[in-house]
Every structure is written in C-alpha cells, then in structure tokens.
Design a protein around this motif. Sequence first.
Motif, PDB file in Angstrom:
ATOM      1  N   VAL A   2       9.284  48.322-136.368  1.00  0.00           N
ATOM      2  CA  VAL A   2       8.373  48.023-137.823  1.00  0.00           C
ATOM      3  C   VAL A   2       7.130  47.950-137.980  1.00  0.00           C
ATOM      4  N   ALA A   3       6.383  47.849-135.815  1.00  0.00           N
ATOM      5  CA  ALA A   3       4.926  48.370-136.520  1.00  0.00           C
ATOM      6  C   ALA A   3       4.769  50.273-136.762  1.00  0.00           C
ATOM      7  N   LEU A   4       5.990  50.843-135.845  1.00  0.00           N
ATOM      8  CA  LEU A   4       5.779  52.368-136.460  1.00  0.00           C
ATOM      9  C   LEU A   4       5.896  52.507-138.099  1.00  0.00           C
ATOM     10  N   VAL A   5       6.965  51.676-138.430  1.00  0.00           N
ATOM     11  CA  VAL A   5       7.170  52.190-140.041  1.00  0.00           C
ATOM     12  C   VAL A   5       6.300  51.818-140.942  1.00  0.00           C
ATOM     13  N   ASN A  61      -0.116  42.365-132.803  1.00  0.00           N
ATOM     14  CA  ASN A  61       1.027  41.246-131.607  1.00  0.00           C
ATOM     15  C   ASN A  61       2.502  42.838-131.243  1.00  0.00           C
ATOM     16  N   LEU A  62       3.068  42.805-132.646  1.00  0.00           N
ATOM     17  CA  LEU A  62       3.764  43.766-132.085  1.00  0.00           C
ATOM     18  C   LEU A  62       4.156  45.010-131.472  1.00  0.00           C
ATOM     19  N   ILE A  63       3.016  45.856-131.457  1.00  0.00           N
ATOM     20  CA  ILE A  63       2.808  46.836-130.828  1.00  0.00           C
ATOM     21  C   ILE A  63       2.929  46.520-129.192  1.00  0.00           C
ATOM     22  N   TYR A  64       1.956  45.590-128.855  1.00  0.00           N
ATOM     23  CA  TYR A  64       1.448  44.824-127.501  1.00  0.00           C
ATOM     24  C   TYR A  64       2.851  43.929-126.970  1.00  0.00           C
TER      25      TYR A  64
END
Length: 496
Positions: free
Chosen positions: A218-221, A241-244
């Motif tokens: 989700v973070a990458l998109v 938050n999504l990445i970590y």
Amino acid sequence: MSKATVDKIHYSDAENRGALIAVKAHLITGFLVFLLMMLGGAVMRAAQGALMPSVGADLFYQIMTVHGVGVVGTSAIASTGILWYFLRQYVQLSTKIFWLNFFIFLTGVVIILGSIFLGGYAGAWTFLYPLPGISLGVWSTGAAAGFLIGLLLIGTGFLILYLDWGRAILSRYGSFGQALGLPQLFGKEPLNPYHPTTVVVGTMVLIVDFLGIAAGAVALVIMLINLYNPEFKPDALLVKNLIYFFGHVIINAAMYASVSAVYELLPQYTGRPYKTSKVFYAAWFAIVFMVMAVYPHHLYMDFPLPKWIMIVGQVLSYGSGIPLMVVTGYGALMLVYRSGIQWNTSAKLLILSMFGWAAGGIPAVLDSMITFNKVLHNTLWVPGHFHFYLLLGLLPMILGFTLYLFNIPQEKEPPLVEKLGFYSYAGGALLLSLVFLNSGSNGIPRRWAVHLDEWIPYAQLGAVAAVLVVFGFLLFTVRVLIVLPKAAEPVPAAVH
C-alpha cells in the motif's frame, strides 16, 4: 492422538528431488548475496575509517541502500527456503509456486540494482516518504520508481507464495487456529505433544508476513502515484507507519521462519523429540500480535503520533522476546543438556543462533525504551543491535540448516574449513556488533559517509571485524558451492 497431526506428507522421489533443487537454489542465492552484502558493509566501515581511497558520498549511500535492502531481502528468501523445506513435510505445498516466487524475487532484485547503480538511487532501504521524490537531482524520478517497483514486485511474489501456504494449511488443518494449536491451548481438545512445531511456525509467519507485506505494498503504491503526480500528497505519518510496520515485520518474520531449523534439527542431533505444550502454543500465539504491535518504537520522534500507540509499542517491546526465548532458547538447552549430542558444525551454529537471538535482543529492548531511544536511536547503536540479531542469530540458523543438507555423518570430525569458518565468523560478528554498540553509546551517528577524526578508530576496528566476518562466511560459501549441489536428501536420525 490425532493421526492427522503426526503423519507426514508423502511425495514421489521426483517431487522430492525437485523440491530439494529449489531449496538449494534459494540457499546458494542467499549465500552469494549475503557475501556481497558483507563485502559492501566492510567497504563502508573501511571508508569511514580512512583505510581505503575515499568513497564518494553518492557511492557510499548507494552501497548503504543496497546493503540494507539486500540483507533484508536475502534474509527473507533464505529463511523462506528453510521453512518451506520443513513445512512441505506436513502440508501439500506447490514447488511450482515456490519457484515462481524465486524468479519474481530475482526480477525485482535486478530492477533494484539497476535503480541504484545505474539510476543513482540512494535513499536507504526504508524509502521514507517524501525522500524518493526530492533527491535534489542526485537521482531521477525513474530511478526512484524503479526501486519502489522492484520492492513491490518482490512483495507480490511473497504474497503469492503465502496464498499457497494458506491453502495448504487450511486443507490439512481446517483453520489457522487449529494449525496454531489454539484448541489445545484453550482446553477444547486434548494436548497433542507431537503437533508439528513447524506448522505452528509456518502459520504464524504466514499471518504476520502477509499483513506486513500488504501494508508495505500500500505504501509503495501511494508513493509511486506521488512520484508521477506530485499534487497527490499522502499523509507522511501514515506512510511512515505503513513502512515501519512492513519493515519490522518482514525482518522479524525471517528470524521466526529460520527457527524452524532449531525445532526440526536439534531433536535429530540429540535423539530427543521437541514436544509441544500449552506454554509453546501460548508463546507463538502471543507473538502473532506482538510482532505486529511493537513497531511504534521506531516512531518515538514522531510527536504527532498518538501517545497510546507509543506506550503500547514500548510495553510490548519489553516483553516481545520473552515468549519465544522461553520456549525456544530454554527448550533448545534442555534438548542438549546431557543428551550426548555430537557437536558437528551445524549443531554449534544452531546453539550460537540461540545466543545471538537472546543477547541481540537486549540492546534492542534498551533502544525501545523512550529514555534511551532519545539519545541512541540515531546512532550506531541501532546497526549494533540488528547486526547482532542477524549475524549471530539469523545467519547461524541458515548456515546450520545448509550444513545439515550436506548429509554429513554426525560422528565425522568437521573439516578444518568449517572450524576456521565458524570461529572467524562468530568472533568477527561478535566484535563487529560490540564495536557498533560501543560507537552508539559514545554518540557516533549512523548513516554518515564521513567520520570525524575522533570516530575513526571505532570504524577501523569495525573494519577489521568485518574482514573476519567476510573471511569466515567466504569459507562457508566455498564449502556450500562445492558440496551442496551434489548433496542428497538428508536421512533424518531416529528420534526416540
């Protein structure tokens, strides 16, 4: 005792040979990439210590980026090979999908390498928003997009693999709760001490890694959309938050996946079965939630984050290592105690991994304490704790499992190359980790290409330690490349 929880899956000889080739491909790839990443790490330490011609800042941060993403990705692919090898003995897994994930992984790696060394991307493996899109001309939008797409591709491959794991586990056990042993834990079924530990491990890894990788996707998109449409500005704290969440889960899941080697191999080396219990089930059930909930200890400096999230992160960080170390570390010691174990190199490495996992967790817990975190988190203390974890915890499990695949008799004296490799690697890894931790405690920052004069002695000692690690791992790698391709399927020892 339920027969379904004891019997193993029967495959044809051709299927077993194909599976073994696939596992070897994962391991050999892992060894080669790990070796390259270690060389990159040694170069960075030597450059910081002024022991070699100056490495420009651009190249240094490119090496740092590939070192981070390479170690995390290779940890995931190698540990997956270990868990898949044992899990397929209890559930019907697809070798074709296992290969598919492997080739998707390699494709993603090629794209990432191109984005870094051809496109100049050097934004660290954590790709924190909005850094990939504001390079000030150091790298192009295309290079940043290539890095993100490469990661997205790798994550997609793993999600496909985990769908196959989920299908296989549900087909045999009916539910993830059954596979985790929850009916036994809560007294709804009689305790079965021979319920496969690997099935519990595999189910836990499936749950947390699927959710972690999905969050990362989700973070990458979101960030890819932002790269080509800057008017779309996502909430930076949400993306972080999504990445970590993704990063913390995937590297921890690699450790948990590899621990299946401890559960499966130590009983063979000691002649004692590893029996499950309610404590075992409770520990693994607790860690399903803990490993996903402790990541906020990476975000203490993000003051807009709700205070309760930070408190949860800190409290759970205190206890996250306890459940598994009680059942895995203590259980491993009890298996070995007065067992008459033959100390081949594989057994030594598996016990070393228990030390690395336990001891490496201490500086991690310290860093998760807000008081310490304020002064330690942006220093070399952090590389110290995760190098301790990975070099002395995760990699010895991978090494120990690989030597098991050599099918060398336990009573045979380990060759000199294994003895020398073991002590050079273990000694160098311990020294390197301690140098990092000591550097951090003295306030030396991480992610700096150039060191001040007073920091240089630390970097020089770290470079010496890195050379010992590289030398020891190189000896193991040479042994793997010579012996592993010819190794037959190991014949398990009798466990009484």
